[in-house]
Design a protein around this motif. Structure first.
Motif, PDB file in Angstrom:
ATOM      1  N   PRO A   1     -12.978   6.003   1.980  1.00  0.00           N
ATOM      2  CA  PRO A   1     -14.214   5.452   1.399  1.00  0.00           C
ATOM      3  C   PRO A   1     -14.049   4.987  -0.044  1.00  0.00           C
ATOM      4  O   PRO A   1     -14.761   4.095  -0.495  1.00  0.00           O
ATOM      5  CB  PRO A   1     -15.196   6.624   1.487  1.00  0.00           C
ATOM      6  CG  PRO A   1     -14.649   7.510   2.544  1.00  0.00           C
ATOM      7  CD  PRO A   1     -13.174   7.399   2.439  1.00  0.00           C
ATOM      8  N   TYR A   2     -13.099   5.598  -0.770  1.00  0.00           N
ATOM      9  CA  TYR A   2     -12.881   5.232  -2.163  1.00  0.00           C
ATOM     10  C   TYR A   2     -11.979   3.999  -2.299  1.00  0.00           C
ATOM     11  O   TYR A   2     -12.170   3.180  -3.200  1.00  0.00           O
ATOM     12  CB  TYR A   2     -12.229   6.397  -2.929  1.00  0.00           C
ATOM     13  CG  TYR A   2     -13.093   7.622  -3.075  1.00  0.00           C
ATOM     14  CD1 TYR A   2     -13.953   7.769  -4.158  1.00  0.00           C
ATOM     15  CD2 TYR A   2     -13.050   8.643  -2.130  1.00  0.00           C
ATOM     16  CE1 TYR A   2     -14.746   8.902  -4.301  1.00  0.00           C
ATOM     17  CE2 TYR A   2     -13.840   9.777  -2.265  1.00  0.00           C
ATOM     18  CZ  TYR A   2     -14.683   9.894  -3.354  1.00  0.00           C
ATOM     19  OH  TYR A   2     -15.470  11.020  -3.479  1.00  0.00           O
ATOM     20  N   VAL A   3     -10.977   3.882  -1.416  1.00  0.00           N
ATOM     21  CA  VAL A   3      -9.950   2.856  -1.631  1.00  0.00           C
ATOM     22  C   VAL A   3     -10.177   1.579  -0.834  1.00  0.00           C
ATOM     23  O   VAL A   3      -9.686   0.515  -1.241  1.00  0.00           O
ATOM     24  CB  VAL A   3      -8.544   3.415  -1.304  1.00  0.00           C
ATOM     25  CG1 VAL A   3      -8.216   4.612  -2.175  1.00  0.00           C
ATOM     26  CG2 VAL A   3      -8.390   3.751   0.170  1.00  0.00           C
ATOM     27  N   ILE A   4     -10.887   1.647   0.285  1.00  0.00           N
ATOM     28  CA  ILE A   4     -10.981   0.457   1.135  1.00  0.00           C
ATOM     29  C   ILE A   4     -11.668  -0.721   0.435  1.00  0.00           C
ATOM     30  O   ILE A   4     -11.168  -1.848   0.518  1.00  0.00           O
ATOM     31  CB  ILE A   4     -11.663   0.793   2.480  1.00  0.00           C
ATOM     32  CG1 ILE A   4     -10.710   1.605   3.351  1.00  0.00           C
ATOM     33  CG2 ILE A   4     -12.068  -0.480   3.225  1.00  0.00           C
ATOM     34  CD1 ILE A   4     -11.269   2.001   4.702  1.00  0.00           C
ATOM     35  N   PRO A   5     -12.801  -0.527  -0.261  1.00  0.00           N
ATOM     36  CA  PRO A   5     -13.408  -1.703  -0.925  1.00  0.00           C
ATOM     37  C   PRO A   5     -12.467  -2.412  -1.906  1.00  0.00           C
ATOM     38  O   PRO A   5     -12.311  -3.643  -1.819  1.00  0.00           O
ATOM     39  CB  PRO A   5     -14.631  -1.100  -1.635  1.00  0.00           C
ATOM     40  CG  PRO A   5     -14.990   0.092  -0.807  1.00  0.00           C
ATOM     41  CD  PRO A   5     -13.678   0.663  -0.373  1.00  0.00           C
TER      42      PRO A   5
ATOM     43  N   LEU B   1     -12.326  -7.436   9.020  1.00  0.00           N
ATOM     44  CA  LEU B   1     -11.653  -6.327   9.695  1.00  0.00           C
ATOM     45  C   LEU B   1     -11.628  -5.076   8.818  1.00  0.00           C
ATOM     46  O   LEU B   1     -11.871  -3.961   9.294  1.00  0.00           O
ATOM     47  CB  LEU B   1     -10.229  -6.741  10.069  1.00  0.00           C
ATOM     48  CG  LEU B   1     -10.108  -7.783  11.181  1.00  0.00           C
ATOM     49  CD1 LEU B   1      -8.649  -8.196  11.365  1.00  0.00           C
ATOM     50  CD2 LEU B   1     -10.670  -7.247  12.493  1.00  0.00           C
ATOM     51  N   MET B   2     -11.348  -5.260   7.525  1.00  0.00           N
ATOM     52  CA  MET B   2     -11.282  -4.102   6.633  1.00  0.00           C
ATOM     53  C   MET B   2     -12.678  -3.534   6.379  1.00  0.00           C
ATOM     54  O   MET B   2     -12.837  -2.318   6.193  1.00  0.00           O
ATOM     55  CB  MET B   2     -10.600  -4.485   5.328  1.00  0.00           C
ATOM     56  CG  MET B   2      -9.135  -4.867   5.506  1.00  0.00           C
ATOM     57  SD  MET B   2      -8.215  -5.061   3.964  1.00  0.00           S
ATOM     58  CE  MET B   2      -7.920  -3.346   3.526  1.00  0.00           C
ATOM     59  N   SER B   3     -13.689  -4.367   6.397  1.00  0.00           N
ATOM     60  CA  SER B   3     -15.059  -3.872   6.252  1.00  0.00           C
ATOM     61  C   SER B   3     -15.465  -3.050   7.465  1.00  0.00           C
ATOM     62  O   SER B   3     -16.146  -2.017   7.340  1.00  0.00           O
ATOM     63  CB  SER B   3     -16.027  -5.041   6.065  1.00  0.00           C
ATOM     64  OG  SER B   3     -15.755  -5.746   4.874  1.00  0.00           O
TER      65      SER B   3
ATOM     66  N   SER C   1      -1.485   0.896  -6.588  1.00  0.00           N
ATOM     67  CA  SER C   1      -1.204   2.189  -7.180  1.00  0.00           C
ATOM     68  C   SER C   1      -2.367   2.688  -8.030  1.00  0.00           C
ATOM     69  O   SER C   1      -2.776   3.851  -7.933  1.00  0.00           O
ATOM     70  CB  SER C   1       0.064   2.106  -8.037  1.00  0.00           C
ATOM     71  OG  SER C   1       0.264   3.289  -8.765  1.00  0.00           O
ATOM     72  N   GLU C   2      -2.905   1.816  -8.858  1.00  0.00           N
ATOM     73  CA  GLU C   2      -4.021   2.216  -9.717  1.00  0.00           C
ATOM     74  C   GLU C   2      -5.275   2.502  -8.908  1.00  0.00           C
ATOM     75  O   GLU C   2      -6.077   3.365  -9.268  1.00  0.00           O
ATOM     76  CB  GLU C   2      -4.289   1.127 -10.759  1.00  0.00           C
ATOM     77  CG  GLU C   2      -3.203   1.020 -11.816  1.00  0.00           C
ATOM     78  CD  GLU C   2      -3.038   2.321 -12.587  1.00  0.00           C
ATOM     79  OE1 GLU C   2      -3.845   2.582 -13.498  1.00  0.00           O
ATOM     80  OE2 GLU C   2      -2.123   3.105 -12.255  1.00  0.00           O
ATOM     81  N   ILE C   3      -5.448   1.794  -7.796  1.00  0.00           N
ATOM     82  CA  ILE C   3      -6.591   2.065  -6.920  1.00  0.00           C
ATOM     83  C   ILE C   3      -6.482   3.464  -6.324  1.00  0.00           C
ATOM     84  O   ILE C   3      -7.449   4.244  -6.326  1.00  0.00           O
ATOM     85  CB  ILE C   3      -6.661   1.000  -5.800  1.00  0.00           C
ATOM     86  CG1 ILE C   3      -6.989  -0.378  -6.381  1.00  0.00           C
ATOM     87  CG2 ILE C   3      -7.698   1.402  -4.752  1.00  0.00           C
ATOM     88  CD1 ILE C   3      -6.855  -1.515  -5.380  1.00  0.00           C
ATOM     89  N   VAL C   4      -5.301   3.797  -5.816  1.00  0.00           N
ATOM     90  CA  VAL C   4      -5.094   5.110  -5.204  1.00  0.00           C
ATOM     91  C   VAL C   4      -5.206   6.216  -6.245  1.00  0.00           C
ATOM     92  O   VAL C   4      -5.838   7.258  -6.015  1.00  0.00           O
ATOM     93  CB  VAL C   4      -3.720   5.168  -4.496  1.00  0.00           C
ATOM     94  CG1 VAL C   4      -3.432   6.581  -3.994  1.00  0.00           C
ATOM     95  CG2 VAL C   4      -3.668   4.178  -3.344  1.00  0.00           C
ATOM     96  N   ARG C   5      -4.608   6.007  -7.408  1.00  0.00           N
ATOM     97  CA  ARG C   5      -4.659   7.024  -8.456  1.00  0.00           C
ATOM     98  C   ARG C   5      -6.104   7.290  -8.889  1.00  0.00           C
ATOM     99  O   ARG C   5      -6.518   8.443  -9.058  1.00  0.00           O
ATOM    100  CB  ARG C   5      -3.830   6.582  -9.663  1.00  0.00           C
ATOM    101  CG  ARG C   5      -3.695   7.651 -10.742  1.00  0.00           C
ATOM    102  CD  ARG C   5      -2.775   7.173 -11.844  1.00  0.00           C
ATOM    103  NE  ARG C   5      -3.401   6.137 -12.647  1.00  0.00           N
ATOM    104  CZ  ARG C   5      -4.123   6.372 -13.753  1.00  0.00           C
ATOM    105  NH1 ARG C   5      -4.324   7.616 -14.167  1.00  0.00           N
ATOM    106  NH2 ARG C   5      -4.642   5.375 -14.437  1.00  0.00           N
ATOM    107  N   SER C   6      -6.874   6.233  -9.071  1.00  0.00           N
ATOM    108  CA  SER C   6      -8.275   6.396  -9.464  1.00  0.00           C
ATOM    109  C   SER C   6      -9.068   7.131  -8.397  1.00  0.00           C
ATOM    110  O   SER C   6      -9.945   7.950  -8.706  1.00  0.00           O
ATOM    111  CB  SER C   6      -8.907   5.030  -9.740  1.00  0.00           C
ATOM    112  OG  SER C   6      -8.242   4.364 -10.794  1.00  0.00           O
TER     113      SER C   6
ATOM    114  N   ILE D   1       0.835  -1.206   0.000  1.00  0.00           N
ATOM    115  CA  ILE D   1       0.000   0.000   0.000  1.00  0.00           C
ATOM    116  C   ILE D   1       0.867   1.253   0.000  1.00  0.00           C
ATOM    117  O   ILE D   1       0.606   2.208  -0.745  1.00  0.00           O
ATOM    118  CB  ILE D   1      -0.953  -0.008   1.207  1.00  0.00           C
ATOM    119  CG1 ILE D   1      -2.004  -1.119   1.046  1.00  0.00           C
ATOM    120  CG2 ILE D   1      -1.628   1.351   1.376  1.00  0.00           C
ATOM    121  CD1 ILE D   1      -2.903  -1.294   2.257  1.00  0.00           C
ATOM    122  N   THR D   2       1.920   1.260   0.826  1.00  0.00           N
ATOM    123  CA  THR D   2       2.818   2.418   0.882  1.00  0.00           C
ATOM    124  C   THR D   2       3.510   2.653  -0.457  1.00  0.00           C
ATOM    125  O   THR D   2       3.529   3.774  -0.985  1.00  0.00           O
ATOM    126  CB  THR D   2       3.871   2.225   1.982  1.00  0.00           C
ATOM    127  OG1 THR D   2       3.214   2.029   3.238  1.00  0.00           O
ATOM    128  CG2 THR D   2       4.786   3.436   2.074  1.00  0.00           C
TER     129      THR D   2
END
Length: 227
Positions: free
Chosen positions: A146-150, A209-211, A107-112, A37-38
């Motif tokens: 809210p955008y990246v966790i799912p 846990l992530m949910s 990376s693509e998740i964060v960028r989006s 993730i980092t």
């Protein structure tokens, strides 16, 4: 590593071995996920940067790690590093390999997610005199969960499953333990079924846990968004 017991039920007689394999699988996953993730966040910021060198570096990075199978990547890391006098334990190579491979997808998740944020907020922050770092810290990052966790949940579950490939570089994780029990007890279905059950438990716990984290963070972050 303990020896395999060939007496009685193949699974019940080797619960200690499966426990060791499960522990290694969980530890590798817990190390690789935050690293991925980092690193993925850094690559996403490079991709969005106005500095051409960073942007091109991120593009090359993504093309390499998304388009080469993970099995080949981890083999190259494990067998090529000793040629350059870099000798690491197999589980360390596995952690680095998983982090590099999965970071391309994070990376693509964060960028989006960053692109999905209202552009007006970032422009207002810049107009208000905020630096790029301050804008990221105070405006962008607080709204990302809210955008990246799912998608993070799905990608993290995939990483846990990819730990099975590390058995090919002698990491004594869950799949390698199951294969070892198979070979030495001549019981071919029970060890795999039990390993599959343990993977299901690990991923089920991770997803739960992530949910919970998503439910906890979403109301707070939604209040930051402009109407």
């Amino acid at each position: 590593m303990d020896t395999v017991s060939v007496t009685g039920n193949a699974v019940l007689s080797n619960l200690g071995l499966f426990g060791e394999g499960l522990k290694i699988t969980v530890l590798i996953s817990l190390c690789a996920i935050p690293l991925a993730i980092t690193l993925g966040t850094m690559i996403a910021l490079f991709r969005l940067s106005n500095i051409l060198v960073l942007r091109y570096f991120s593009i090359v990075y993504l093309e390499i790690f998304r388009n080469i199978p993970f099995t080949i990547q981890v083999f190259l890391l494990y067998y090529l590093l000793p040629f350059y006098d870099v000798r690491l334990p197999s589980y360390v190579v596995g952690i680095f390999g998983l982090s590099l491979y999965t970071s391309a997808y994070f990376s693509e998740i964060v960028r989006s997610a960053i692109i999905a944020l209202p552009a007006g907020q970032i422009e207002a922050a810049r107009a208000g005199g905020m630096s790029s770092f301050q804008t990221l810290r105070h405006i962008v990052f607080p709204q990302l969960p809210p955008y990246v966790i799912p998608p993070f949940i799905n990608q993290s579950a995939s990483l846990v499953k990819d730990t099975a490939i590390l058995s090919t570089i002698t990491v004594h994780e869950l799949t390698m333990v199951a294969q070892r029990v198979q070979n030495e007890t001549y019981s071919f279905t029970e060890p795999l079924i039990f390993a599959a059950f343990l993977y299901l438990c690990v991923n089920g716990t991770l997803i739960s846990l992530m949910s919970l984290a998503k439910k906890h963070l979403q109301p707070k972050n939604l209040s930051l968004q402009s109407p």
